[in-house]
Write a protein that holds these residues in place. Structure first.
Motif, short mmCIF file in Angstrom:
data_model
loop_
_atom_site.label_atom_id
_atom_site.label_comp_id
_atom_site.label_asym_id
_atom_site.label_seq_id
_atom_site.Cartn_x
_atom_site.Cartn_y
_atom_site.Cartn_z
N GLN A 109 -36.06 -61.66 -4.08
CA GLN A 109 -35.41 -63.17 -4.76
C GLN A 109 -34.42 -62.18 -6.61
OE1 GLN A 109 -35.02 -66.59 -4.45
NE2 GLN A 109 -36.01 -66.04 -2.46
N GLY A 110 -34.44 -60.73 -6.45
CA GLY A 110 -34.04 -60.82 -6.98
C GLY A 110 -34.95 -59.72 -8.60
N LEU A 111 -36.14 -59.57 -8.60
CA LEU A 111 -36.17 -58.46 -9.54
C LEU A 111 -35.80 -57.66 -9.13
CD1 LEU A 111 -38.54 -58.86 -10.87
CD2 LEU A 111 -39.83 -58.23 -9.71
N LEU A 112 -35.65 -57.07 -10.44
CA LEU A 112 -34.80 -55.64 -10.75
C LEU A 112 -36.43 -54.59 -10.76
CD1 LEU A 112 -32.60 -53.08 -11.22
CD2 LEU A 112 -32.73 -53.88 -13.11
N VAL A 113 -36.02 -53.64 -10.18
CA VAL A 113 -37.71 -52.77 -9.75
C VAL A 113 -36.58 -51.55 -9.61
CG1 VAL A 113 -39.25 -52.35 -8.34
CG2 VAL A 113 -39.04 -54.59 -8.95
N SER A 114 -37.31 -50.41 -10.66
CA SER A 114 -37.55 -49.09 -9.76
C SER A 114 -38.52 -48.16 -9.63
CB SER A 114 -36.49 -48.15 -10.76
OG SER A 114 -37.32 -48.63 -12.17
N ASN A 115 -38.22 -46.85 -8.59
CA ASN A 115 -39.40 -46.26 -8.96
C ASN A 115 -39.53 -44.78 -9.34
OD1 ASN A 115 -38.38 -45.23 -6.83
ND2 ASN A 115 -39.98 -45.26 -5.74
N TRP A 116 -39.99 -43.95 -8.84
CA TRP A 116 -40.05 -43.05 -9.94
C TRP A 116 -39.58 -41.42 -9.22
CZ3 TRP A 116 -45.53 -40.10 -8.18
CH2 TRP A 116 -45.70 -40.47 -7.30
N GLY A 117 -38.19 -42.81 -8.22
CA GLY A 117 -37.27 -41.63 -7.75
C GLY A 117 -36.95 -40.24 -7.61
N ASP A 118 -36.08 -39.07 -7.83
CA ASP A 118 -36.63 -37.85 -7.51
C ASP A 118 -36.29 -37.28 -8.23
OD1 ASP A 118 -34.51 -38.06 -9.47
OD2 ASP A 118 -33.16 -36.79 -8.41
N SER A 119 -37.42 -37.53 -9.18
CA SER A 119 -38.06 -37.56 -10.06
C SER A 119 -39.41 -36.23 -9.99
CB SER A 119 -39.11 -37.41 -11.92
OG SER A 119 -39.93 -38.82 -10.96
N ILE A 120 -39.47 -36.69 -8.44
CA ILE A 120 -41.15 -35.87 -7.66
C ILE A 120 -40.40 -34.36 -7.38
CG2 ILE A 120 -43.19 -37.87 -8.62
CD1 ILE A 120 -42.05 -38.16 -5.46
N SER A 121 -39.16 -34.22 -7.14
CA SER A 121 -38.36 -34.30 -5.66
C SER A 121 -39.04 -31.91 -5.95
CB SER A 121 -37.01 -34.17 -5.24
OG SER A 121 -36.80 -35.25 -5.86
N ARG A 122 -38.59 -31.76 -6.95
CA ARG A 122 -39.17 -30.38 -7.21
C ARG A 122 -40.44 -30.32 -6.81
NH1 ARG A 122 -39.36 -28.47 -12.89
NH2 ARG A 122 -40.81 -30.33 -13.59
N THR A 123 -41.47 -31.32 -6.54
CA THR A 123 -42.79 -30.51 -6.22
C THR A 123 -43.14 -30.97 -4.65
OG1 THR A 123 -43.69 -33.10 -7.58
CG2 THR A 123 -43.86 -31.46 -8.84
N VAL A 124 -42.36 -31.80 -4.58
CA VAL A 124 -42.92 -32.06 -3.09
C VAL A 124 -42.03 -30.87 -2.40
CG1 VAL A 124 -42.34 -33.62 -1.09
CG2 VAL A 124 -42.70 -34.56 -3.68
N ALA A 125 -40.95 -30.37 -2.88
CA ALA A 125 -40.34 -29.48 -1.99
C ALA A 125 -41.65 -27.84 -2.69
CB ALA A 125 -39.05 -28.79 -3.35
N GLU A 126 -42.11 -27.78 -3.46
CA GLU A 126 -42.70 -26.56 -3.89
C GLU A 126 -44.30 -26.97 -2.98
OE1 GLU A 126 -45.53 -25.41 -7.97
OE2 GLU A 126 -45.50 -28.02 -6.67
N SER A 127 -44.47 -28.03 -2.45
CA SER A 127 -45.45 -28.78 -1.49
C SER A 127 -45.17 -27.88 -0.33
CB SER A 127 -46.04 -29.61 -1.25
OG SER A 127 -46.77 -30.22 -0.71
#
Length: 370
Positions: free
Chosen positions: A134-152
């Motif tokens: 219904q049009g609610l604009l929502v964002s999440n943490w995006g690629d701000s965590i990419s490097r820590t996931v890659a580290e894992s």
């Protein structure tokens, strides 16, 4: 409780209206637990807002591990947020019942925030699909965590190659010393394959550079420019990827095509003794078949995600100490949650300037979330 404020800017007009950073008509409300506040904004919410040129952020605390439903209609009527910031512990927005009643329709649209900035990743349990629809604009943490996931992911690769799980079991439970025949292997010079080549895979390529590995991927839909930028060979088929990888890192998104795509047929193509790591989505892999092939072909397996989470106590995976298991903790460590907090406030500042925030949750993105 609420001080007088300027007339409400409704969602319809918010699409055209933005605020300057010092415009106090903008009302930013954060619904956070003490745990989230301490780790996403360790220097304080006021300091973080000031650093990004934002007006005051109003904190409405919730308990940690909060599961209590909220009277969202009353809350939004009282607070009238232009921007709502939430995270793991934010009470979920109302979902429709089995007949489709309630949900987002239970709250007049003029009370909706113009933008919901979610501090964390998957938000399906917090924001039902109807709100996005219904049009609610929502964002999440995006690629701000990419490097820590890659580290894992790098940790899991090295742990599997060095037989960390088996060595730990041998030392702690069996009272042993060195494993027979020294089965540990090195990462240097290996052929590393990525099933999927999004932000995490791209961040992982940088971490792998010192090891002199050759990189390959199968990632339909990814722009060719990404492969060129990261010097990654593209495989024509997923079968080619599996058959030519000494280390296979599963990072494909979950959708109708990838659900259960990794089973016996693909896993048997891996070279004997190869490493299989999953830090993507558990339901991409058929776990029972993975276990069978791993035992038959002596695959080295390391998993951070699973078909069912939490991993059931009677899961057959738990019976094999040579399989390295992590409890879906490949995201940011607590000391790096501040990266996601900083990213979120940058998105809020962008929205105030009239720009579209990054990491918007569209319907396809919501549908692919776990």
């Amino acid at each position: 409780m609420q001080s007088a404020r300027a007339p409400l800017v409704t969602p319809a007009t918010r699409s055209l209206h933005r605020f300057s950073a010092d415009d106090h008509r903008c009302r930013i409300v954060a619904v956070l637990s003490p745990f989230e506040l301490a780790h996403f904004f360790p220097d304080g919410l006021g300091e973080a807002a000031s650093a990004h040129g934002l007006p005051e952020i109003i904190l409405r605390p919730v308990p940690e591990k909060n599961t209590e439903p909220w009277a969202w209609g009353e809350f939004l009527e009282q607070e009238r947020p232009d921007v709502l910031i939430g995270g793991w512990d934010m009470p979920g927005l109302p979902a429709p019942d089995e007949e489709g009643r309630g949900g987002c329709q239970a709250i007049p649209k003029q009370l909706w925030p113009g933008y919901v900035c979610f501090l964390t990743g998957t938000l399906r349990k917090k924001i039902p699909r109807c709100w996005i629809e219904q049009g609610l604009l929502v964002s999440n943490w995006g690629d701000s965590i990419s490097r820590t996931v890659a580290e894992s992911a790098l940790m899991l690769i090295l742990g599997a190659l060095r037989c960390v799980a088996a060595n730990q079991h041998n030392l702690h439970q069996d009272g042993g010393w060195k494993l027979p025949h020294r089965p540990e292997q090195s990462l240097f010079g290996r052929r590393v394959g990525f099933h999927g080549f999004g932000r995490v895979a791209q961040a992982l390529t940088r971490l792998l550079q010192p090891f002199g590995v050759s990189l390959r991927t199968f990632a339909p839909g990814t722009p060719e420019s990404a492969f060129f930028e990261y010097d990654v060979h593209t495989c024509a088929t997923i079968e080619e990827l599996f058959s030519s990888s000494d280390v296979l890192v599963e990072l494909a998104p979950l959708n109708d095509h990838t659900q259960g795509i990794v089973g016996r047929e693909l896993l048997e193509l891996l070279p004997e003794g190869a490493v299989f790591v999953n830090t993507g989505r558990g339901q991409v892999v058929r776990e029972a078949e993975l276990l069978e092939v791993a035992l038959a072909r002596r695959l080295r397996v390391a998993l951070d995600v699973f078909e069912t989470e939490p991993l059931p106590a009677d899961s057959p995976l738990r019976a094999h100490p040579e399989i390295l298991l992590m409890p879906h903790q490949g995201g940011p460590t607590l000391d790096r949650c501040r990266d996601a907090g900083d990213f979120a406030l940058r998105q809020v500042a962008a929205w105030l300037r009239g720009e579209t925030p990054s990491a918007i949750i569209t319907l396809p993105v919501w549908d692919m979330s776990s």
